[in-house]
Motif scaffolding. Sequence first.
Motif, mmCIF file in Angstrom:
data_model
loop_
_atom_site.group_PDB
_atom_site.id
_atom_site.type_symbol
_atom_site.label_atom_id
_atom_site.label_comp_id
_atom_site.label_asym_id
_atom_site.label_seq_id
_atom_site.Cartn_x
_atom_site.Cartn_y
_atom_site.Cartn_z
ATOM 1 N N UNK A 22 1.561 0.803 8.704
ATOM 2 C CA UNK A 22 1.692 -0.022 9.907
ATOM 3 C C UNK A 22 1.933 -1.469 9.488
ATOM 4 N N UNK A 23 2.841 -2.127 10.197
ATOM 5 C CA UNK A 23 3.152 -3.515 9.893
ATOM 6 C C UNK A 23 2.225 -4.492 10.585
ATOM 7 N N UNK A 59 4.331 -2.527 4.597
ATOM 8 C CA UNK A 59 3.397 -1.970 5.574
ATOM 9 C C UNK A 59 2.071 -1.618 4.908
ATOM 10 N N UNK A 60 1.045 -1.503 5.747
ATOM 11 C CA UNK A 60 -0.287 -1.223 5.231
ATOM 12 C C UNK A 60 -0.690 0.220 5.540
ATOM 13 N N UNK A 61 -1.385 0.824 4.582
ATOM 14 C CA UNK A 61 -1.861 2.201 4.757
ATOM 15 C C UNK A 61 -3.265 2.307 4.171
ATOM 16 N N UNK A 62 -3.898 3.472 4.357
ATOM 17 C CA UNK A 62 -5.254 3.655 3.847
ATOM 18 C C UNK A 62 -5.288 3.547 2.332
ATOM 19 N N UNK A 63 -6.372 2.961 1.806
ATOM 20 C CA UNK A 63 -6.550 2.854 0.370
ATOM 21 C C UNK A 63 -7.312 4.044 -0.185
ATOM 22 N N UNK A 64 -7.343 4.142 -1.491
ATOM 23 C CA UNK A 64 -7.977 5.283 -2.142
ATOM 24 C C UNK A 64 -9.502 5.238 -2.100
ATOM 25 N N UNK A 65 -10.039 4.158 -1.595
ATOM 26 C CA UNK A 65 -11.491 4.065 -1.453
ATOM 27 C C UNK A 65 -12.026 5.220 -0.601
ATOM 28 N N UNK A 66 -11.199 5.662 0.354
ATOM 29 C CA UNK A 66 -11.652 6.729 1.244
ATOM 30 C C UNK A 66 -11.815 8.048 0.523
ATOM 31 N N UNK A 67 -10.971 8.315 -0.474
ATOM 32 C CA UNK A 67 -11.132 9.538 -1.264
ATOM 33 C C UNK A 67 -12.461 9.507 -2.021
#
Length: 251
Positions: A22-23, A59-67
């Motif tokens: 998302x921008x 654009x921005x997306x989820x980072x790997x912190x969630x994994x």
Amino acid sequence: MVKSVDRALTIITLVSKRKEGVGVTELASNLEINKSSIFRLLRTLVKHGFIEQDLETKKYRLGYKYLELSSMLLESIDLRTQAKPFLEELESHTNEVIHLVVYDQGEVVYIEKIEGNETLRTHSQVGRRAPMHCTSVGKVILAHLPLNEILDIIDKNGLPKHTEQTITDKELFIQELGKIKNQGFGTEVEENETGITCVAVPIFDNQKKVVAAVSISGPSTRMSAERLIVIRPILMDIGKKISSRLGYKDH
């Protein structure tokens, strides 16, 4: 609420729904705040690994912190550890997809999935949420909740139609839950996904509270009424074994 925290969590929710990212402009529009404020929030989230930016699209997306966090959460759920051998036993008897879910905020969350030896395409995956009213796992959990809690969930989430078989009438749905509670299992024939039939049983803890559900899922062509009669007792036995491991005593 703390406004900045609320906005940051809203950004995370919006970004999580878009694989392509998302921008900033779209985020600013959705949150109705200026771009400079969005940039500050994004910088903080990026620093902590919750959000990352695609250098090509910007654009921005989820980072790997969630994994990392989701892995830690799953490991901390003792239910998975206790249930796993029994889920594997169930899979060995049926060769179908086995699910273990927990109840959270009016929905079910898949915390374990064993694929089975037969081919089956479903929307389910570990970590994914699903509605309660049109899934066998959701219905068996609902059936053992207090009536006021059931009504609150229905009022909040409604009974949206997922297929032609989804029960969307409130009175009929309550009757269905009563039947499920009495018989000790719940069946869902193409109510959530066309062509898929599931049967589930509840899991109880040492306080005799429903905490989870386990199900067998397969294509309706294989999960015939005759086959359900055969596999139901196996599933119910597995459900009792898992509940027993959690300290449940049926007396």
